[in-house]
Design a protein around this motif. Structure first.
Motif, PDB file in Angstrom:
ATOM      1  N   ILE A  97       0.863  -1.061   0.193  1.00 19.29           N
ATOM      2  CA  ILE A  97       0.001   0.103  -0.063  1.00 19.29           C
ATOM      3  C   ILE A  97       0.764   1.159   0.025  1.00 19.29           C
ATOM      4  CG2 ILE A  97      -1.834   1.214   1.328  1.00 19.29           C
ATOM      5  CD1 ILE A  97      -2.700  -1.534   2.451  1.00 19.29           C
ATOM      6  N   ALA A  98       2.093   1.410   0.573  1.00 15.87           N
ATOM      7  CA  ALA A  98       2.883   2.438   0.784  1.00 15.87           C
ATOM      8  C   ALA A  98       3.526   2.766  -0.748  1.00 15.87           C
ATOM      9  CB  ALA A  98       4.251   2.084   1.556  1.00 15.87           C
ATOM     10  N   GLY A  99       3.296   1.922  -1.739  1.00 14.84           N
ATOM     11  CA  GLY A  99       3.579   2.206  -2.980  1.00 14.84           C
ATOM     12  C   GLY A  99       2.785   2.306  -3.878  1.00 14.84           C
ATOM     13  N   ALA A 100       1.355   2.491  -3.570  1.00 14.92           N
ATOM     14  CA  ALA A 100       0.017   2.222  -4.222  1.00 14.92           C
ATOM     15  C   ALA A 100      -0.210   3.845  -4.351  1.00 14.92           C
ATOM     16  CB  ALA A 100      -0.887   1.349  -3.765  1.00 14.92           C
ATOM     17  N   ASP A 101      -1.118   4.044  -5.484  1.00 13.87           N
ATOM     18  CA  ASP A 101      -1.811   5.346  -5.552  1.00 13.87           C
ATOM     19  C   ASP A 101      -3.589   5.285  -4.768  1.00 13.87           C
ATOM     20  OD1 ASP A 101      -0.346   6.927  -7.360  1.00 13.87           O
ATOM     21  OD2 ASP A 101      -0.476   4.979  -8.521  1.00 13.87           O
ATOM     22  N   VAL A 102      -4.012   3.950  -4.781  1.00 14.79           N
ATOM     23  CA  VAL A 102      -5.366   3.741  -4.247  1.00 14.79           C
ATOM     24  C   VAL A 102      -5.262   2.453  -3.585  1.00 14.79           C
ATOM     25  CG1 VAL A 102      -7.821   3.598  -4.985  1.00 14.79           C
ATOM     26  CG2 VAL A 102      -6.250   5.024  -6.427  1.00 14.79           C
ATOM     27  N   LEU A 103      -6.010   2.469  -2.355  1.00 14.68           N
ATOM     28  CA  LEU A 103      -6.442   1.406  -1.778  1.00 14.68           C
ATOM     29  C   LEU A 103      -8.051   1.541  -1.793  1.00 14.68           C
ATOM     30  CD1 LEU A 103      -6.288  -1.191   0.033  1.00 14.68           C
ATOM     31  CD2 LEU A 103      -6.237   0.305   2.050  1.00 14.68           C
ATOM     32  N   VAL A 104      -8.643   0.169  -2.320  1.00 13.85           N
ATOM     33  CA  VAL A 104     -10.024  -0.094  -2.012  1.00 13.85           C
ATOM     34  C   VAL A 104     -10.240  -1.300  -1.332  1.00 13.85           C
ATOM     35  CG1 VAL A 104     -12.124   0.017  -3.495  1.00 13.85           C
ATOM     36  CG2 VAL A 104     -10.092   0.621  -4.443  1.00 13.85           C
TER      37      VAL A 104
END
Length: 397
Positions: A97-104
């Motif tokens: 998640i630290a390297g993501a743009d979006v968490l759904v």
């Protein structure tokens, strides 16, 4: 026969190319939203439990865990299975998640807090994160945390009651998972808006998409009716939609969907149907009168339609510019000439499921079209490559 190995399809960038989405959702609402994002170019990583998304097991299927509905909701995604109860696997998720743009996610918010996956915790590692919760009820009301599925939301939002208005057997569900899919569409546009805003502000935010509120808003646009005014001018419910005569009309040999809407369309219909005497009736020519008497007009229309065959009506009204169509069964869509002309259905070869039919992407972009780059993943199929990406990203920090 086409295949996801088509190099042209792989090289075409969609409008969300470069956006990484971590998808912690299951069943339909969240997966529909993330599939839309994936179709538009996002790199969607589907995080599942080791048991897998429960929708994997919805029949029919060729192999366990790869049901038809799952295949239709999870293309353009990679899968990794993680056990959130294990500290090491949970830490891998946090790194992802630290390297993501979006968490759904559609895990209950209290469980997200329990595992340190709440927004306040994750934003410390990734201040640009768009954190989108998709679940039954807003966290800001007394229903927060209650379990919710499509049928429950159809019932609570008033939709089942509306569907049963003219049925002897009472409330009825719409024969599609409308609540899930409507909320999924809402989540997709909400995430896109949040990404757009982030480009201006530089920071992410938390987004909540609850099914109950989404469907209440969706249903009440027209059905708030008289209660729109204070004090109320009339009862709730949009009369045209609730008329018992609003339905596909029986012809002599089948059914016809027919909808004169404007005064001119009603006049043309009555003239061609042999009832020119009604063409200048105030119930037809006056918009307000037509709205008040729409049930009567639909009743007259139903009686007239029953006198001819479907083909006769199609010929008689063919040039009248009145919306109409024979009633299709779902199977008819597979051979629909319009869908065939635009290549809506494609035959693909899935690594484990063999030849399958995929559903087209309805939205078209002139420069950055959406594409089907990969078919629905097997459970944990991409574990090694995703873990390798996590390792490389943390090494570079």
């Amino acid at each position: 026969m086409t295949s996801t190995s088509d190099p042209h399809r792989k090289s075409t960038p969609g409008p969300l190319t470069g956006v990484r989405v971590v998808d912690m959702t299951s069943v339909a609402m969240g997966p529909y939203a993330t599939q839309i994002l994936g179709d538009m170019g996002a790199d969607v990583i589907k995080v599942e439990s080791h048991d897998g998304d429960i929708f994997r097991f919805a029949a029919p299927a060729r192999h366990a865990g790869m049901g038809a509905a799952f295949l239709n909701l999870n293309r353009n995604k990679r899968s990794i299975a993680l056990d959130l109860k294990r500290v090491d696997e949970r830490e891998r998720l946090v790194e992802l998640i630290a390297g993501a743009d979006v968490l759904v996610y559609n895990v209950r918010p209290q469980s997200m807090r329990k595992y340190g996956l709440d927004y306040e915790s994750l934003r410390q590692r990734n201040p640009r994160l768009i954190y989108c919760g998709t679940y039954g009820f807003s966290e800001h009301g007394p229903y927060a945390g209650r379990p919710a599925f499509d049928d429950i939301i159809q019932a609570m939002s008033g939709l089942a009651a509306l569907q049963g208005t003219n049925r002897e057997n009472g409330p009825a569900y719409v024969n599609t998972i409308l609540a899930d899919k409507t909320a999924g569409l809402t989540a997709a546009y909400a995430i896109a808006m949040a990404l757009f805003e982030r480009e201006r502000s530089g920071v992410g935010q938390s987004v909540e998409v609850p099914m109950f509120e989404t469907l209440a808003s969706f249903n009440l646009i027209e059905h708030m009716a008289g209660e729109t005014f204070l004090p109320a001018e009339d009862k709730m419910g949009y009369e045209r939609v609730l008329s018992p005569h609003r339905k596909p009309y029986a012809t002599r040999d089948g059914y016809l969907a027919l909808m004169p809407y404007t005064a001119a369309q009603w006049q043309r219909f009555f003239t061609l149907a042999g009832r020119a005497d009604l063409a200048h009736d105030s119930r037809v020519t006056c918009a307000e009168e037509r709205s008040r008497h729409i049930g009567e007009l639909y009743g007259i229309l139903a009686d007239l339609v029953a006198r001819k065959t479907t083909a006769e009506w199609m010929t008689l009204l063919g040039d009248a510019d009145i919306p109409m169509t024979p009633v299709n069964a779902p199977e008819d869509l597979l051979d629909d000439p319009h869908l065939a002309a635009i290549g809506f259905f494609r035959h693909e070869t899935h690594a484990s499921e063999g030849e399958i039919r995929t559903i087209g992407i309805p939205v078209r972009f002139s420069r950055t079209p959406g594409t089907v780059r990969r078919l629905a993943p097997r459970l944990d199929e991409h574990r090694e490559e995703i873990l390798d990406e996590i390792t490389r990203s943390t090494t570079h920090e």
